[in-house]
Design an enzyme around this catalytic site. Structure first.
Site, PDB file in Angstrom:
ATOM      1  N   TYR A   1       0.081  -7.184   9.254  1.00 14.53           N
ATOM      2  CA  TYR A   1      -0.624  -6.162   8.483  1.00 14.53           C
ATOM      3  C   TYR A   1       0.260  -5.689   7.343  1.00 14.53           C
ATOM      4  CZ  TYR A   1       2.339  -2.702  10.836  1.00 14.53           C
ATOM      5  OH  TYR A   1       3.413  -1.980  11.283  1.00 14.53           O
ATOM      6  N   CYS A   2      -0.387  -5.073   6.352  1.00 15.20           N
ATOM      7  CA  CYS A   2       0.348  -4.440   5.247  1.00 15.20           C
ATOM      8  C   CYS A   2      -0.495  -3.256   4.760  1.00 15.20           C
ATOM      9  CB  CYS A   2       0.640  -5.444   4.137  1.00 15.20           C
ATOM     10  SG  CYS A   2      -0.830  -6.134   3.370  1.00 15.20           S
ATOM     11  N   THR A   3      -0.172  -2.723   3.610  1.00 16.94           N
ATOM     12  CA  THR A   3      -0.834  -1.500   3.141  1.00 16.94           C
ATOM     13  C   THR A   3      -2.336  -1.670   2.925  1.00 16.94           C
ATOM     14  OG1 THR A   3       1.199  -1.091   1.930  1.00 16.94           O
ATOM     15  CG2 THR A   3      -0.666   0.358   1.449  1.00 16.94           C
TER      16      THR A   3
ATOM     17  N   GLY B 182      -3.741  -5.074   2.568  1.00 14.21           N
ATOM     18  CA  GLY B 182      -4.141  -6.432   2.931  1.00 14.21           C
ATOM     19  C   GLY B 182      -3.664  -7.537   2.017  1.00 14.21           C
TER      20      GLY B 182
ATOM     21  N   ILE C 101      -3.778  -1.191   6.359  1.00 14.36           N
ATOM     22  CA  ILE C 101      -3.755   0.100   7.052  1.00 14.36           C
ATOM     23  C   ILE C 101      -4.805   1.049   6.471  1.00 14.36           C
ATOM     24  CG2 ILE C 101      -2.307   2.096   7.601  1.00 14.36           C
ATOM     25  CD1 ILE C 101       0.106   0.060   7.007  1.00 14.36           C
TER      26      ILE C 101
END
Ligand SMILES: [Zn+2]
Ligand SMILES: [Zn+2]
Length: 356
Positions: free
Chosen positions: A198-200, A202, A227
Site C-alpha cells: 500500500y501507499c498514500t 495507490g 490509504i
C-alpha cells in the site's frame, strides 16, 4: 492567453477568504500514453484555471498525477471536463478526508519525464502488468492471512506517523531505494507468500507491483486508491480500521488523521507527538517531528546550531548560506544526528519471523 499562475500565495489566500466558499481537496492519477504532454498541459491549464482549480499536477508521456483543490461548486464542471478526456473518463478521484480551503495556493501544472519520480527504467518491465487491486474489505481479509507479508511502499517520515498494523515499513528515503531492499528480504518467499502493498493514494503501488511481478513474485496485491481511499471505504462501509495514526500527504495539510493513536514521538524530547514541521533555519529546513514545548524552547529549530543561526540578523544568515546549495525543500529527508529520538523503522526481518 494565460498559461501560468500569476498570483502570489498571499494574494490567493485573500481571494479564497473573500470568496468564502468551501473548497474540495482531491487527487487522482492515471498511467496512459500522452503523445504531446506540453499541449495537453496547456489545455488543462486553460480549462482548470477557469474553474479556479489550484494544485500540483504532473504530466508526462506516461500519464498524469494530480493533487488539487477547487471550489466545491465547480466539482461537476471539473468532473465533466475530466470525462471529456478519453483516458480520464471515470478516473477515480480520491477526495481528501480532512478538508482545508488552503491546501493549495497556486495552480502548477508541470511537464515532467515521469509522473512520479521513481528512478526506475521503464523499459525493463511492463508497467501495465500490475498486481491485483483490492478494496478495503478484501485488504483487511488479506492482511489477517498469516501467509501475507504487508509492505508499506512509502518513505520513513511517512510511515513514522501512521501505518497499517503489522506492516513492514522500510527505513528508506526514496521509493526507488525500497524496491531492491524488499526484493532481497523476501527473495525466499516469492511464491509462497502474498505480497500485499500500500501507499498514500495507490500510485506508487502501480509501479511497485509491476516491478515485483517482473522479479518473479507470484501473489502480488495492492490497496486500490491507497490509504486515502481505504479510510473513505472504512468510514462509508463501517469496516474495521486497521490503520493506526495519520496518513502523511503532500500538500499544506501534511497529513490526515485516520485513527486517534499517536505512534510517533517528538524527535527532540521523545514525548508522544506526530506533527511534522520544518526547521526554521532557512539553510536547514529539515523535516522533523517537534512537540509544542520543544518548539518553544528551540525556537522552531532542529538543533542548537540552527537556533543560533536563526537568531542572527537576516543579512548575516544570508552571508552564511553563500555557496551552499538551496535546501529549501520541505520534504527534505528528515534525518539528522541531532534528532535523538528519530526511530530506526527498519523491521522487515522481525515481521517475517513473526509471520512464519
Ligand atoms: Zn519535544
Ligand atoms: Zn535545522
Amino acid at each position: 492567453m494565460q498559461l501560468y499562475n500569476k498570483l502570489s500565495a498571499k494574494e490567493r489566500e485573500e481571494l479564497i477568504d473573500n470568496a468564502g466558499k468551501d473548497r474540495l481537496t482531491l487527487s487522482f492519477y492515471k498511467y496512459a500514453h500522452i503523445k504531446n504532454p506540453l499541449n495537453f498541459r496547456n489545455q488543462l491549464f486553460i480549462n482548470w484555471d477557469k474553474l479556479d482549480v489550484l494544485g500540483r499536477i504532473y504530466v508526462a508521456l506516461e500519464g498524469i498525477n494530480g493533487q488539487l483543490s477547487l471550489p466545491a461548486d465547480n466539482f461537476q464542471a471539473f468532473k465533466k471536463h475530466l470525462d471529456s478526456i478519453p483516458f480520464l473518463k471515470n478516473v477515480r478521484l480520491n477526495v481528501a478526508r480532512e478538508q482545508d480551503n488552503k491546501s493549495f495556493l497556486k495552480l502548477k501544472i508541470k511537464v515532467r519525464d515521469k509522473i512520479v519520480a521513481d528512478g526506475l527504467n521503464d523499459t525493463s518491465f511492463d508497467v501495465t502488468n500490475k498486481g491485483i487491486h483490492v478494496g478495503a474489505q478484501q485488504f483487511n481479509d488479506l492482511i489477517e492471512d498469516k501467509n501475507t507479508v504487508l509492505v508499506d511502499m512509502r518513505n520513513h517520515y511517512e510511515s513514522e506517523i501512521g501505518h497499517f498494523k503489522n506492516a513492514v515499513t522500510p527505513d528508506v528515503d526514496t521509493f526507488r531505494e525500497s524496491l531492491p531492499i524488499i526484493e532481497e528480504d523476501l527473495k525466499e518467499h516469492k511464491e509462497d507468500k502474498n505480497l500485499v502493498m500500500y501507499c498514500t493514494g495507490g500510485i506508487r503501488c502501480e509501479k511497485a507491483s509491476a516491478y515485483f511481478k517482473h522479479k518473479g513474485f507470484k501473489n502480488v496485491f495492492q490497496l486500490e486508491g491507497g490509504i486515502i481511499e481505504y479510510a473513505r471505504q472504512v468510514k462509508d462501509l463501517e469496516l474495521d480500521n486497521k490503520f493506526i495514526g495519520k496518513n502523511f500527504v503532500f500538500d499544506d495539510r501534511r497529513c490526515e488523521r485516520i485513527s486517534d493513536d499517536v505512534i510517533a514521538q517528538c524527535h527532540q524530547c521523545g514525548n508522544p507527538f506526530d506533527v511534522h514541521t520544518n526547521c526554521a533555519n532557512d539553510a536547514c529546513h529539515l523535516l522533523f517531528i517537534q512537540c509544542e514545548s520543544c518548539k518553544e524552547e528551540m525556537n522552531n529549530c532542529c538543533s542548537t546550531n540552527c537556533k543560533e543561526i536563526h537568531a542572527l540578523p537576516y543579512e548575516e544568515q544570508k552571508a552564511l548560506r553563500q555557496g551552499q546549495g538551496n535546501s529549501n525543500d520541505i520534504f527534505k529527508k528528515g534525518r539528522s544526528e541531532h534528532l535523538t529520538y528519530k526511530k530506526d523503522l527498519r523491521n522487515i526481518f522481525e515481521t517475517l519471523s513473526k509471520s512464519s
